[in-house]
Design an enzyme around this catalytic site. Structure first.
Site: not given
Ligand code: ARG
Length: 572
Positions: A136, A139, A142
């Site tokens: 994905k 963005h 991130h």
């Molecule tokens: N991968 C998730 C996203 O991009 C964020 C992860 C956040 N970390 C967690 N421990 N939930 O939305």
């Protein structure tokens, strides 16, 4: 160093008030730089004195009363009063010698052993940041998570914590079903190897579009996911292949950004463990059953299920949040951390439930660092998709600016120089305001060389560095403080005195903006000093003292930049 002077003041005041100096030290503040000459260096507000000895109503009189009982000595050269405060000026000769020596001796640890930080817990801190989703978009959220998390990890490390830097990848879920099913049709091994993140994303976009119309494709994606969940070797090996290549690629881009991780964890680790967690939660009586049979954690104040978060569907399967809880417990078991900081953009309830869960366990040791949205971070081509695009864009814009500028020096690797300046610009633009605020990203503004930008900091650092080429080797810490009698030196010394307070505040609130504005102030002071204190053409003693002074500015500037995640440049 600031703490030595705070202590000297505290000892004086302590004799009058009968309070231990330790209690007074945190209330003795370095004063922000004044244009006025001979302005005091520290102040103590009488109404902040612990123990309530002073009536809040007559602060002015109290300050005068206290000041009249204090005596000047070899350290404190002047005692005065401000509005409700007693002010202190330090002996200039002593101040100049002590601070400049200390900075030159301590280097990167300058300010980090300050008494103000003595109560800082120095255990193990686990910081989770970045956490993108494979296939994905990476963005802007991130990117913010990445640079903020890196900064927090740097800061914690600098004050003496052990730090575990963790990336929690979105490496599980239906997107892998789609990828697994569609790769044979839309994928290309060569492209995958050349640019895994980009290629997986392209495949993902194509397959998901197909799956929307085509039931067969949808079914085979579900089948693939099923096989993956059952641990089918072929499915697993394809998934591992995607994941490994993606991590390799991420690591490369993070390296450009100056960011590292101790561990790449991910959702995939916790698909099975999630079931164990449900058992554990049940045994702790944290779980409740909501009307329709799903198992939930009650998040309401009153315990009436008015708000809750589901952790198990009525068919017994786990959810994203269940895996998150499993991950949190696993981190605890593996690292036995004293504190965990989530620097992530997630839906609110996910964090609430994690934080609530730890409180259930009697440990209030998790924090969530929140941050706002960024608008307008687009490349010249359009939307930002991958981190790499942002970095490329910053680099190419900066290269262009350098080509147009007359003052740019020839550097060995202009692309690398442009990249480091570009990244500094990104970071400063992001860190200038409160993290929670949304902001509009503007390339032109961020990349300006004057004003409070990352380019300005880099430029100032490089200029200081090149000045030091004039420094002949000699016993570095010996110098004559009389050679440094200049208002610009005095102001800069006052600014140095505030460094540990700024670090303290930045650490307490985990907000980089305090440090950013401190460094901007330092940069401006450096420029003023640069104009008035010439090195070339000065006598050797004067030149040496001035260079030692300029080196001190450079050291503190570089330290602060590194904490923020910026690599200071020696030349540009
Ligand atoms: N991968 C998730 C996203 O991009 C964020 C992860 C956040 N970390 C967690 N421990 N939930 O939305």
């Amino acid at each position: 160093m600031a703490c030595l002077f705070r202590r000297a003041i505290a000892e004086q005041v302590s004799q009058v008030l009968g309070l231990p100096p330790e209690k007074l030290i945190p209330h003795i503040h370095a004063i922000q730089v004044h244009r006025k000459q001979d302005s005091p260096d520290f102040q103590l507000y009488v109404n902040s004195v612990p123990g309530g000895q002073f009536n809040a109503a007559c602060q002015m009189e109290n300050a005068q009363k206290l000041a009249s009982k204090l005596a000047e000595n070899s350290v404190i050269s002047q005692i005065g009063t401000g509005r409700g405060s007693v002010t202190f000026r330090i002996n200039r000769d002593l101040l100049t010698k002590t601070i400049l020596r200390k900075i030159n001796q301590d280097g990167s640890s300058y300010g980090m052993n300050s008494e103000l930080l003595s109560n800082t817990p120095r255990g193990l801190t686990l910081v989770e940041y970045s956490s993108p989703n494979i296939a994905k978009k990476f963005h802007v959220g991130h990117l913010r998570s990445t640079i903020i998390g890196n900064f927090i990890a740097n800061l914690k490390e600098a004050v003496g914590c052990k730090v575990v830097r963790m990336n929690y990848l979105g490496d599980w879920g239906f997107q892998f079903g789609l990828l697994g099913a569609g790769f044979s049709k839309y994928g290309c091994e060569e492209k995958l190897r050349a640019n895994p993140l980009q290629h997986l994303f392209e495949v993902y976009v194509k397959v998901s579009a197909t799956a929307e119309k085509d039931e067969d494709m949808k079914r085979s994606a579900q089948d693939f996911m099923q096989r993956l969940e059952n641990g089918h070797p072929q499915a697993l090996s394809l998934w591992t292949h995607f994941r490994d290549l993606s991590i390799e690629e991420y690591a490369k881009v993070y390296k450009r950004l100056g960011v590292q991780f101790d561990e790449y964890s991910g959702e995939s680790f916790y698909t099975e463990k999630a079931q164990d967690i449900l058992k554990l939660l049940k045994s702790k009586e944290i779980l409740k059953t909501a009307g329709d049979g799903k198992i939930v954690v009650d998040l309401s104040e009153q315990g009436d299920l008015s708000t809750y978060s589901t952790v198990m569907r009525s068919d017994g399967t786990s959810l994203y949040i269940t895996r998150d809880l499993a991950a949190a417990i696993d981190r605890m078991e593996k690292y036995n951390f004293d504190e965990m900081i989530y620097v992530i953009k997630v839906k609110k309830h996910i964090l609430n439930i994690c934080l609530k869960f730890w409180r259930f366990l009697g440990k209030n040791i998790c924090q969530h660092v929140k941050f706002g949205r960024v608008q307008g971070m687009q490349t010249r081509r359009g939307d930002v998709i991958f981190l790499e695009d942002v970095l490329d864009e910053a680099r190419s814009r900066m290269l262009q600016n350098m080509a147009n500028s007359e003052t740019s020096k020839k550097t060995e690797d202009p692309a690398d120089t442009a990249e480091k300046i570009g990244i500094a610009a990104l970071i400063i633009q992001d860190f200038k305001g409160p993290l929670l605020s949304d902001y509009k990203f503007q390339w032109d503004q961020a990349l300006q060389s004057s004003g409070d930008t990352g380019v300005f900091l880099q430029y100032t650092h490089a200029r200081l560095h090149s000045l030091l080429n004039l420094w002949e080797t000699r016993e570095k810490e010996e110098f004559d403080a009389n050679c440094l009698q200049d208002p610009s030196v005095s102001s800069t010394l006052q600014h140095f005195l505030r460094y540990d307070e700024v670090i303290h505040k930045t650490l307490k609130e985990l907000q980089p903006r305090y440090l950013v504005s401190y460094l901007m102030g330092l940069g401006h002071l450096a420029n003023v000093a640069h104009h008035s204190l010439h090195v070339k053409g000065s006598s050797p003693d004067v030149a040496h003292a001035r260079l030692l002074f300029f080196n001190s500015i450079r050291v503190v500037l570089a330290n602060g930049m590194r904490l923020l995640g910026i690599t200071p440049l020696d030349k540009m």
